[in-house]
Motif scaffolding. Structure first.
Motif, PDB file in Angstrom:
ATOM      1  N   UNK A  27       0.863  -1.181   0.000  1.00 36.34           N
ATOM      2  CA  UNK A  27       0.000   0.000   0.000  1.00 36.34           C
ATOM      3  C   UNK A  27       0.900   1.231   0.000  1.00 36.34           C
ATOM      4  N   UNK A  28       0.666   2.153  -0.916  1.00 33.53           N
ATOM      5  CA  UNK A  28       1.577   3.294  -1.069  1.00 33.53           C
ATOM      6  C   UNK A  28       1.199   4.470  -0.179  1.00 33.53           C
ATOM      7  N   UNK A  29      -0.098   4.630   0.075  1.00 29.46           N
ATOM      8  CA  UNK A  29      -0.552   5.722   0.935  1.00 29.46           C
ATOM      9  C   UNK A  29      -1.732   5.184   1.730  1.00 29.46           C
ATOM     10  N   UNK A  30      -1.550   5.014   3.018  1.00 32.03           N
ATOM     11  CA  UNK A  30      -2.584   4.323   3.801  1.00 32.03           C
ATOM     12  C   UNK A  30      -3.876   5.133   3.854  1.00 32.03           C
ATOM     13  N   UNK A  31      -3.767   6.444   3.742  1.00 29.46           N
ATOM     14  CA  UNK A  31      -4.977   7.269   3.837  1.00 29.46           C
ATOM     15  C   UNK A  31      -5.808   7.182   2.559  1.00 29.46           C
ATOM     16  N   UNK A  32      -5.156   7.421   1.415  1.00 30.71           N
ATOM     17  CA  UNK A  32      -5.921   7.367   0.165  1.00 30.71           C
ATOM     18  C   UNK A  32      -6.349   5.934  -0.138  1.00 30.71           C
ATOM     19  N   UNK A  33      -5.534   4.951   0.250  1.00 33.64           N
ATOM     20  CA  UNK A  33      -5.921   3.553   0.016  1.00 33.64           C
ATOM     21  C   UNK A  33      -7.145   3.192   0.849  1.00 33.64           C
ATOM     22  N   UNK A  34      -7.146   3.621   2.107  1.00 32.11           N
ATOM     23  CA  UNK A  34      -8.309   3.335   2.950  1.00 32.11           C
ATOM     24  C   UNK A  34      -9.567   3.949   2.344  1.00 32.11           C
ATOM     25  N   UNK A  35      -9.426   5.170   1.825  1.00 30.69           N
ATOM     26  CA  UNK A  35     -10.584   5.818   1.187  1.00 30.69           C
ATOM     27  C   UNK A  35     -11.042   5.039  -0.038  1.00 30.69           C
ATOM     28  N   UNK A  36     -10.073   4.555  -0.826  1.00 32.84           N
ATOM     29  CA  UNK A  36     -10.422   3.757  -1.999  1.00 32.84           C
ATOM     30  C   UNK A  36     -11.184   2.508  -1.583  1.00 32.84           C
ATOM     31  N   UNK A  37     -10.648   1.827  -0.569  1.00 31.99           N
ATOM     32  CA  UNK A  37     -11.299   0.585  -0.130  1.00 31.99           C
ATOM     33  C   UNK A  37     -12.692   0.872   0.420  1.00 31.99           C
ATOM     34  N   UNK A  38     -12.798   1.899   1.239  1.00 31.52           N
ATOM     35  CA  UNK A  38     -14.121   2.225   1.788  1.00 31.52           C
ATOM     36  C   UNK A  38     -15.089   2.587   0.663  1.00 31.52           C
ATOM     37  N   UNK A  39     -14.592   3.364  -0.297  1.00 28.20           N
ATOM     38  CA  UNK A  39     -15.456   3.753  -1.411  1.00 28.20           C
ATOM     39  C   UNK A  39     -15.945   2.545  -2.192  1.00 28.20           C
ATOM     40  N   UNK A  40     -15.055   1.601  -2.436  1.00 29.42           N
ATOM     41  CA  UNK A  40     -15.456   0.398  -3.166  1.00 29.42           C
ATOM     42  C   UNK A  40     -16.471  -0.419  -2.381  1.00 29.42           C
ATOM     43  N   UNK A  41     -16.272  -0.485  -1.084  1.00 27.50           N
ATOM     44  CA  UNK A  41     -17.211  -1.244  -0.247  1.00 27.50           C
ATOM     45  C   UNK A  41     -18.569  -0.540  -0.222  1.00 27.50           C
ATOM     46  N   UNK A  42     -18.551   0.783  -0.120  1.00 26.91           N
ATOM     47  CA  UNK A  42     -19.826   1.517  -0.121  1.00 26.91           C
ATOM     48  C   UNK A  42     -20.562   1.282  -1.450  1.00 26.91           C
ATOM     49  N   UNK A  43     -19.805   1.345  -2.545  1.00 24.00           N
ATOM     50  CA  UNK A  43     -20.418   1.073  -3.850  1.00 24.00           C
ATOM     51  C   UNK A  43     -20.938  -0.368  -3.892  1.00 24.00           C
ATOM     52  N   UNK A  44     -20.231  -1.266  -3.222  1.00 24.37           N
ATOM     53  CA  UNK A  44     -20.673  -2.658  -3.142  1.00 24.37           C
ATOM     54  C   UNK A  44     -21.948  -2.810  -2.313  1.00 24.37           C
ATOM     55  N   UNK A  45     -22.104  -1.968  -1.293  1.00 23.37           N
ATOM     56  CA  UNK A  45     -23.354  -2.007  -0.521  1.00 23.37           C
ATOM     57  C   UNK A  45     -24.520  -1.566  -1.410  1.00 23.37           C
ATOM     58  N   UNK A  46     -24.275  -0.588  -2.271  1.00 28.16           N
ATOM     59  CA  UNK A  46     -25.304  -0.174  -3.226  1.00 28.16           C
ATOM     60  C   UNK A  46     -25.651  -1.303  -4.172  1.00 28.16           C
ATOM     61  N   UNK A  47     -24.606  -1.970  -4.665  1.00 26.47           N
ATOM     62  CA  UNK A  47     -24.807  -3.107  -5.570  1.00 26.47           C
ATOM     63  C   UNK A  47     -25.633  -4.193  -4.882  1.00 26.47           C
ATOM     64  N   UNK A  48     -25.351  -4.415  -3.609  1.00 25.77           N
ATOM     65  CA  UNK A  48     -26.037  -5.482  -2.874  1.00 25.77           C
ATOM     66  C   UNK A  48     -27.490  -5.128  -2.573  1.00 25.77           C
ATOM     67  N   UNK A  49     -27.732  -3.878  -2.229  1.00 24.12           N
ATOM     68  CA  UNK A  49     -29.006  -3.568  -1.573  1.00 24.12           C
ATOM     69  C   UNK A  49     -29.927  -2.604  -2.321  1.00 24.12           C
ATOM     70  N   UNK A  50     -29.380  -1.719  -3.118  1.00 22.28           N
ATOM     71  CA  UNK A  50     -30.267  -0.662  -3.628  1.00 22.28           C
ATOM     72  C   UNK A  50     -30.161  -0.355  -5.116  1.00 22.28           C
TER      73      UNK A  50
END
Ligand code: MOS
Length: 763
Positions: A655-678
């Protein structure tokens, strides 16, 4: 913080073929790589000083509005623009009757720099190809005047029979999909026969809907012609491809077109090359004035396609102890004709689990609709939903823990290509994630945990995303007398943190203070053919910078004087140290960049180089992975699902930048919650019209839908990837849909195989 270490960092490898040395940056002895660094563009953005595509103000600029067709297929019989032309402020109305002659978009993938999402003619004839196709462009002095005039255009059609339902599309016949020159069809053994003979099996159909892009910034472009030169300020994730493609369309030389995209408010695969950019350029040419075309949210739905609908069969045959004997993953994805990318949902199955036999097949069924395209982890986002749901079904049927079942089927090499893995530590990710999430507390009996009205459950799923390094990486390093560098690459930052992470990496590679590094990007006149696609920019740019450093150091060593510390050394013998170069095994032989240039009487040195080809992709099976954990609460009365906890335990290399990477991962998971539920785009099957083209009716997760999301990673560098890093941008949407669905099953005993999992399916 300058690099105050006393050992130099050697130059990066000159090839990524087997047998080559790994990137020295993998060692990360300074701790700079992976640090939590705030975005370099943050201050500009919060002050409103970052100029997005719809914010370039040009002298004499006019504003564009689009008018969209209301039939899916046929021809325009009558088009009356007289009232619109007479309306206040109107400069011109462009239709197929007066549009400049243009070639169709060169389809992405058909040549090196082609960018088009489809290859249909754009406003060149009276044909309508989808419901929502632009049939007129109105230019006016204000946006409001343009919108009003657009409403005055009268049109009648001669409609033709169209394919606007999935059932009809399948009945018309399907084709085997192709991607990267390969048929998406794999057979290893006789999977059907093995399945039939297996001691246990699951065999189910999973369905995922159409989805639309909803980046926070709707698509926009500002264009101006200077004679025969076209400048486009765009929201783009492929500026060089797009400049070349615009040149092709308008019959220009590549050098006559310049595309920039300095700030992009989210891309996700949707900020590609669509008809609106071509129409804006054409209208500006016709009017002889600069044009700003900003799509409304509805305009994005009409113009820009998203994730295609799929119907997937996953069948798994297993022995009583849970070893997979057969995996079958087949099915159909919807597609428009004349377009670039299939929804390749079979990808995860190619490499996630070992099995004795495989059957993998992807068919395309054609509908008359706006070209579907790439949307965050195309294929893998929805394919992993089906595969990882089916694996959960096997675990339930066997009474096994789903994590143990997965680990039992962990492959020791790529199960379908036979290639070795470059680096795969998914089991570690499972173990670490299970520990952190408290998986041991999960009650495996469905429906057994209740808290008042709420049924509580836990689920998990594997995430996987292909590693890609693009072949066109190139970079220019310009170093000035004070040792500062500017690095230019025609790459993109759509909010992912590209510029920030690259600044860290460049500073580390050259042993500079990050303040001395300026990373410039997203201008088609810069070096490199680098699209922000496939979670591949970081390594593509990283390898290009490494190549440019080689060239730079080679030049610097030619400049050193005879009696100086570096005299007579070669690029193999030196490394970067403390704002200069030093002999690798004798770091006291050191000279700063500035003094090398000063001694040679040079104010600056500028050098460009191309990255070596991505041979690592030919030699290893390379993927990022994750173990996704979800806890849900499902209301037994209303069927409402609340995701209460989520953890992504990732294995993605360094991981090159823990802050931006965490945001990327959270963003992907949030988009995945949309895919799952709404998330679901509703097409009217009678006429192919999208019925919910707004964020009021197309539901993406809002704050209330998203719990605090926890993210961890193995941080094991991939020895075969630049900087040891693999992709992260798309990874975390994969697996998330299945983790939610599997948690819902654990909570309720209801297996929903049809996304999104809306309350009606749980009542
Ligand atoms: Mo990604 S869908 O390749 O931008």
């Amino acid at each position: 913080m300058s690099n105050a270490l006393n050992s130099p960092i050697g130059l990066g490898p000159e090839s990524w073929a087997p047998g080559n040395k790994p990137d020295p940056l993998i060692q990360n002895s300074s701790g700079r790589i992976g640090a939590s660094v705030s975005r370099v563009d943050g201050p500009l953005k919060v002050r409103g000083k970052a100029t997005f595509a719809a914010e370039f103000a040009l002298d004499g600029m006019v504003y564009a509005a689009l008018v969209f067709s209301t039939i899916p297929k046929g021809r325009i019989a009558m088009l009356d623009t007289s009232a619109a032309e007479a309306a206040p402020g109107v400069v011109l109305v462009m239709t197929h009757l007066n549009a400049p002659r243009m070639r169709p978009m060169p389809l992405f993938g058909t040549s090196e720099k082609a960018a088009g999402v489809d290859s249909l003619p754009i406003m060149q004839d009276d044909r309508v190809h989808w419901n929502g196709q632009a049939i007129a462009v109105v230019l006016a002095e204000t946006r409001e005047q343009a919108d009003h005039a657009g409403s005055l255009i009268r049109v009648t059609y001669e409609a033709e029979p169209a394919t606007t339902s999935f059932e009809r599309a399948k009945a018309n016949g399907t084709d085997t999909a192709w991607l990267f020159g390969h048929e998406l069809h794999i057979e290893i053994g006789d999977a059907e026969a093995v399945l039939a003979a297996a001691p246990m099996s699951v065999d189910a159909i999973y369905r995922t809907p159409y989805q639309n892009h909803n980046a926070i910034e709707p698509h926009a472009t500002t264009v101006v012609w200077h004679g025969d030169e076209l400048v486009m300020h765009d929201a783009s994730q492929l500026v060089v491809h797009q400049a070349w493609s615009l040149a092709h369309i308008f019959g220009l030389e590549e050098e006559q077109v310049r595309v920039t995209a300095p700030y992009v408010g989210g891309a996700f695969g949707g900020k590609g090359f669509w008809s609106h950019q071509v129409l804006a350029a054409a209208a500006a040419k016709l009017a002889g004035r600069p044009v700003r075309l900003a799509l409304s949210r509805e305009g994005v739905y009409r113009t820009v396609g998203g994730r295609a609908r799929t119907e997937q069969r996953v069948a798994i045959g297993a022995s009583a102890d849970g070893h997979f004997d057969a995996i079958i993953h087949t099915g159909t994805a919807v597609s428009s004709r004349d377009k670039a990318s299939p929804e390749a949902f079979t990808f995860p199955t190619q490499s996630t689990y070992a099995a004795g036999s495989f059957e993998i097949d992807l068919q395309l069924a054609y509908q008359d609709m706006v070209a579907n395209s790439t949307m965050r982890a195309p294929g893998e986002a929805v394919g992993s939903f089906a595969l990882e749901s089916a694996v959960d079904e096997v675990a339930v049927a066997l009474g096994m823990d789903p994590i143990e079942l997965r680990i039992r089927n962990e492959p020791d090499k790529d199960p379908t290509s036979g290639m070795p893995f470059s680096s795969r530590h998914l089991v570690e990710a499972w173990r670490a994630g299970a520990e952190r999430f408290g998986w041991v507390e999960r009650n495996p009996t469905p429906g057994a945990v209740r808290d008042g009205e709420w049924l509580v459950g836990m689920g998990c799923a594997a995430a996987t995303h292909l590693y890609v390094r693009q072949p066109g990486g190139a970079a220019r390093i310009t170093m000035t007398g004070n040792g500062n560098v500017t690095v230019d690459v025609a790459a993109h930052d759509a909010g992912m943190g590209t510029a920030t992470a690259q600044t860290q990496v460049i500073a580390e590679r050259l042993a500079l203070d990050p303040q001395q590094v300026s990373f410039r990007f997203a201008d088609s006149r810069m070096p490199g053919l680098v699209a922000a696609l496939g979670s591949s920019q970081t390594v593509t740019v990283g390898a290009a910078v490494a190549a440019a450093q080689h060239a730079l150091v080679g030049e610097l060593l030619k400049l050193v004087g005879p009696d100086t510390p570096l005299a007579g050394l070669t690029t193999e013998e030196v490394g970067a140290l403390d704002g200069g170069l030093a002999k690798l095994d004798e770091p006291t032989r050191h000279q700063s960049y500035g003094s090398i240039l000063a001694q040679a009487g040079r104010d600056e040195i500028s050098i460009e180089a191309s990255a070596p080809p991505p041979l690592e992709m030919m030699s290893w099976s390379m993927h990022s992975y994750g173990a996704m954990f979800c806890e849900v609460r499902v209301n037994a009365v209303t069927g409402e699902t609340r995701v209460s906890r989520f953890l992504g335990s990732m294995d993605c290399g360094r991981v090159l930048n823990s802050k931006t990477a965490t945001s990327q991962f959270r963003g992907g998971i949030i988009m995945g919650l949309g895919l799952a539920l709404t998330e679901q785009t509703h097409f009217d099957e009678r006429n192919g019209r999208i019925m919910n083209p707004s964020m009021a009716e197309y539901h993406i997760p809002v704050h209330m839908d998203v719990p605090q999301i926890d993210v961890i990673w193995t941080d094991i560098p991939d020895p075969h990837a630049p900087m040891g890093a693999r992709g992260i941008g798309e990874l975390s949407i994969t697996g998330t849909g299945a983790a939610v669905a599997n948690a819902i099953f654990n909570a309720t005993g209801k297996r929903i195989r049809d996304l999104p999992i809306t309350p009606d399916k749980l009542m």
